[in-house]
Design an enzyme around this catalytic site. Structure first.
Site, PDB file in Angstrom:
ATOM      1  N   ASP A 138       5.679  33.694  76.918  1.00  0.00           N
ATOM      2  CA  ASP A 138       6.850  32.721  77.108  1.00  0.00           C
ATOM      3  C   ASP A 138       7.484  32.942  78.106  1.00  0.00           C
ATOM      4  O   ASP A 138       7.614  34.188  78.699  1.00  0.00           O
ATOM      5  CB  ASP A 138       7.602  33.008  75.707  1.00  0.00           C
ATOM      6  CG  ASP A 138       8.481  31.646  75.390  1.00  0.00           C
ATOM      7  OD1 ASP A 138       8.549  30.644  76.568  1.00  0.00           O
ATOM      8  OD2 ASP A 138       8.941  31.516  74.342  1.00  0.00           O
ATOM      9  N   ASP A 158       8.937  22.058  73.122  1.00  0.00           N
ATOM     10  CA  ASP A 158       9.781  22.543  71.972  1.00  0.00           C
ATOM     11  C   ASP A 158      10.019  21.479  71.071  1.00  0.00           C
ATOM     12  O   ASP A 158      10.521  21.683  69.644  1.00  0.00           O
ATOM     13  CB  ASP A 158      11.013  23.428  72.416  1.00  0.00           C
ATOM     14  CG  ASP A 158      10.701  24.872  72.690  1.00  0.00           C
ATOM     15  OD1 ASP A 158       9.718  25.455  72.472  1.00  0.00           O
ATOM     16  OD2 ASP A 158      11.613  25.403  73.298  1.00  0.00           O
TER      17      ASP A 158
HETATM   18  C1  DGJ Z   1      10.616  29.152  73.239  1.00  0.00           C
HETATM   19  C2  DGJ Z   1       9.220  28.633  72.726  1.00  0.00           C
HETATM   20  O1  DGJ Z   1       9.239  27.364  73.541  1.00  0.00           O
HETATM   21  C3  DGJ Z   1       9.422  28.519  71.374  1.00  0.00           C
HETATM   22  O2  DGJ Z   1       8.176  28.072  70.744  1.00  0.00           O
HETATM   23  C4  DGJ Z   1       9.680  29.953  70.679  1.00  0.00           C
HETATM   24  O3  DGJ Z   1       8.547  30.749  71.078  1.00  0.00           O
HETATM   25  C5  DGJ Z   1      10.939  30.425  71.296  1.00  0.00           C
HETATM   26  N1  DGJ Z   1      10.799  30.448  72.669  1.00  0.00           N
HETATM   27  C6  DGJ Z   1      10.997  31.987  71.056  1.00  0.00           C
HETATM   28  O4  DGJ Z   1      12.193  32.491  71.437  1.00  0.00           O
END
Ligand code: DGJ
Length: 803
Positions: free
Chosen positions: A489, A559
């Site tokens: 991430d 997200d």
């Molecule tokens: C952003 C990601 O897009 C989410 O799916 C998740 O992993 C969060 N970060 C966790 O902090």
């Protein structure tokens, strides 16, 4: 001899056999023999680059400049091609170099178009005029060297042809063979020229966090349209992909479309320009904003690859070419042909509140519905309770996991699933041991504020020590634990991108070196742990591009997991990227925007890419579990078609209340249709869905997921399906259905009829048993049980090739 000159002196000779070859091409083609994909016609001074269905031609004009000539549908005869000539000057304001379609213009002389290369030499000279020096052809690769007219600044322009995907790659290497430093201020990978003319239309992908890959279309007029990222990574806001068609004439299935994508996960720029001479060109490469890359004598800078193609089959064909190209040429070699497993991710269920017992309880339930990869998301490390602390401290939180990760991983493995873990290696919270120890490791301008976003700062991955630290931390994690998958991430963009340890004139290298070092760490980890798979995530789809896709198996699309919003996000995504790499989760409702859709709708939306579940399984009812089990089993049956097949976008969520997509397997034996209703207007029927990509003469067994399909015939011909089409009856709000087609000669055992799913029926509001076809041969528990026990009942995961 200087090493560049030694190389240069060998190059001139290499092209002679190719010249000879080119003379023979006409005859060879007439005989139906294979002709080389790249040829040089020495008399006309032209290179011909050929893919299966396209031709690209450029040449050396009378000025010694590289000039574009043609890019479009395949040309039949080399004999038709004449030498290229620069355009004459009509007025002192219209210089030949601006009027001529140059392949790689330097900024110098009277060049007023967007240049490909701009430099300042140590002596202050900023003039750069590039002319042909030499070339070399090696099979599907052509390297053309151009050189400044006065000094030894060379550029190696590499062209690579991908015959089956109808794509060509352009890349440039800027070589400083002079005795003084040269600062590169703009380094582009190349230009793509459309045929001269007016009235072109640009398609591109825009968006924001939780709203990525929204397709936008607009006419191209004189001037420039800049698509770019200045954020350090690819960005949610714009994606480095373009498509151009004529007069807006192209649609999903018809029309000439030129399209391309840049392989870079840092600051990038695409300049779509229509010149006063009515030439439309797309220049792409590193963003020249805040760009300066110092090349000492003997040093070189390579640009990102810029891949582009042409089709006369509309946007659908353009996407299918890109999808195939990504699956076969871009994705890490060992992932090609391998199907993606069905994944569970804990994020939306638990957020930071992860514990050994909590994750085990979720894993128990996940295994029962057919999950193959269990991923623990954020919250497992350091002092992480929320997003204020912990990033940088990649040790297992002892309160949450007193016995480390091993017991959880072993539990997950015993349930028959692989284990995956979330990491965000490029970041640090100021509230962390790492930051307290190494405050100098973040990018910063000394004495200036360090802007936080999500309470975190960006580690300067461009630094060797930081890069090595990140590598060793991840290396240890992977060495000590049976981790098969990392979700990598990156939750904020660059700010104050200073690199104070370098001399001032080298600090801007951070934009390039950072990305190269992220790539390097991933590449080294993959080399050391061959079974490791990676998902690229940047707060959703913030890092999706052909550069990262060369080193990861999949990307987190957004997200925003709300199913109806997802239809648009996913549609836009598929214009540029393959469904196989597009992670789609089923999550709980109401979601982000407060909307609630039925679980069946959410599943069918998610089944259109690589499937994941992100729900809190403790909140599911027995009926939800039953539906999920059947939907996952259905997915396993169709996933080779969805992930490795051809996508036809039948109805767009941008244009109608009904969205429909169809996938056809590479071998043509299976096809699956998905249809989604937003909201029904009473009495008005859904439009007929004309299927595509089928065999006109073949017969297909029709298996409807529920009673929504109005055609009740057990079998239908390709001709009927494509010409008469299918009619569906979706009702109310957020109704959805799917239809599976299998070619009769290879499909079902004799005597089976089209099945429905009991749980699907109940979720759809039907009484079980009232379905037209109440058999259970897809979505069967028996097939699922077999998969869980044997892990090999034809679910395709881990199978190589096999189209
Ligand atoms: C952003 C990601 O897009 C989410 O799916 C998740 O992993 C969060 N970060 C966790 O902090």
């Amino acid at each position: 001899m200087h090493r560049w000159n030694a190389l240069f002196s060998t190059i001139g000779i290499v092209s002679f056999p190719i010249v000879f070859l080119a003379i023979r091409v006409g005859t060879a083609r007439a005989r139906g023999a294979e002709v080389p994909p790249i040829r040089y016609l020495s008399e006309q001074k032209l290179w011909i680059l050929e893919t299966q269905r396209t031709t690209y031609v450029m040449g050396i004009n009378e000025q010694g400049e590289l000039q574009h000539f043609y890019w479009g549908r395949k040309l039949a005869r080399d004999e038709d091609l004449a030498a290229v000539h620069s355009r004459p000057e009509h007025a002192s304001f219209d210089s030949p170099e601006t009027m001529t379609s140059l392949e790689y213009p330097g900024w110098g002389g009277r060049q007023y178009n967007e240049p490909c290369l701009k430099v300042t030499r140590a002596d202050g000279v900023r003039d750069l005029v590039l002319k042909y020096a030499s070339h070399e052809i090696r099979g599907a690769t052509l390297d053309v060297y151009v050189k400044d007219i006065m000094v030894d600044v060379f550029v190696k322009l590499s062209y690579r042809v991908f015959p089956h995907s109808d794509l060509i790659r352009k890349e440039a290497e800027i070589q400083n063979r002079t005795q003084q430093a040269v600062t590169v201020e703009s380094a582009q990978s190349g230009v793509w020229h459309m045929p001269s003319g007016d009235g072109y239309r640009l398609s591109y992908l825009t968006g924001r966090w939780a709203g990525e890959t929204q397709l936008v279309r607009e006419p191209i007029h004189q001037g420039k349209k800049v698509l770019e990222s200045r954020r350090g990574n690819t960005s949610h806001q714009l994606n480095p992909w373009f498509a151009i068609d004529e007069q807006g004439q192209a649609d999903e299935e018809h029309g000439r479309v030129w399209f391309g994508a840049l392989a870079w996960s840092g600051n990038w720029k695409l300049t779509v320009e229509q010149t006063p001479a009515r030439q439309v060109r797309v220049v792409g490469g590193y963003n020249d904003f805040d760009f300066a890359y110092l090349l000492k004598p003997g040093e070189a800078l390579t640009t990102p690859a810029f891949d582009a193609g042409f089709t006369d089959g509309g946007f659908g064909a353009a996407s299918r070419l890109l999808h195939r190209f990504e699956r076969q040429e871009i994705l890490p070699e060992r992932s090609r042909g391998r199907l993606r497993p069905v994944l569970y991710n804990s994020w939306e269920a638990t957020t930071f509140n992860v514990t050994e017992e909590g994750q085990k309880a979720l894993a128990d339930k996940a295994a029962k519905i057919g999950i193959e990869l269990f991923v623990m998301d954020d919250g497992w490390f350091g002092e992480r309770q929320d997003d204020r602390a912990g990033l940088g401290d990649w040790y297992v939180n002892p309160k949450k996991f007193p016995r480390g990760l091993k017991p959880l991983i072993e539990h997950v493995n015993r349930l028959g699933m692989d284990f995956g873990l979330w990491v965000e290696p490029e970041m640090v919270n100021p509230h962390s041991a790492l930051y307290r120890q190494h405050p100098d490791w973040v990018m910063n301008f000394p004495g200036r504020p360090r802007s936080e976003a999500r309470h975190q700062l960006v580690l300067n991955m461009a630094r060797e020590d930081v890069k090595e630290h990140i590598f060793s931390v991840l290396d240890r994690l992977l060495a000590e634990n049976e981790i098969r998958f990392l979700k990598w991430d990156m939750n904020r963009h660059f700010s104050e991108p200073g690199w104070p340890e370098l001399p001032a004139d080298e600090q801007k290298k951070i934009w390039v070196k950072y990305v190269r070092n992220v790539y390097e760490v991933i590449d080294r980890l993959r080399a050391k742990y061959p079974a490791l798979e990676i998902e690229s995530c940047s707060g959703g789809g913030g890092r999706v591009d052909l550069g990262i896709l060369q080193r990861v198996e999949q990307v987190w699309t957004s997200d925003n997991t709300e199913a109806f919003d997802r239809l648009r996000i996913q549609e836009g995504f598929t214009f540029a990227y393959a469904p196989k790499v597009m992670m789609d989760w089923v999550t709980d409702v109401p979601n982000l925007n407060g909307r609630s859709t039925p679980l069946k709708f959410r599943f069918l939306v998610a089944l259109q890419g690589s499937l994941g579940i992100g729900s809190n399984l403790h909140h599911w009812s027995p009926a939800d579990f039953e539906l999920a089990t059947e939907m996952i089993a259905y997915y396993k049956r169709i996933r080779r078609t969805v992930q490795e097949g051809k996508l036809y976008r039948l109805l767009s969520p941008r244009e109608a209340s009904i969205t429909a997509n169809q996938y056809v397997s590479e071998d043509g034996k299976q096809s699956v249709l998905f249809a989604f209703l937003h909201s029904q207007q009473f009495l008005y029927p859904a439009p007929t869905l004309y299927l595509r990509g089928l065999d006109d003469k073949a017969v297909y067994r029709v298996k409807a997921l529920d009673d929504r399909l109005l055609e009740k015939q057990e079998t239908l011909s390709g001709s009927y399906l494509m010409n008469h089409g299918l009619n569906i009856s979706l009702r109310g709000d957020f109704d959805a259905t799917s239809v599976l087609l299998e070619k009769v000669d290879q499909a079902m055992p004799a005597g089976t009829s089209a099945p429905g799913l009991d749980a699907v029926a109940r979720h759809s509001g039907n009484r079980p048993g009232t379905l037209e076809c109440p058999g259970r041969e897809f979505g069967t528990h028996c097939a699922l049980a077999g998969e869980l026990e044997g892990r090999a009942v034809g679910n395709g995961v881990g199978e190589a090739g096999g189209h």
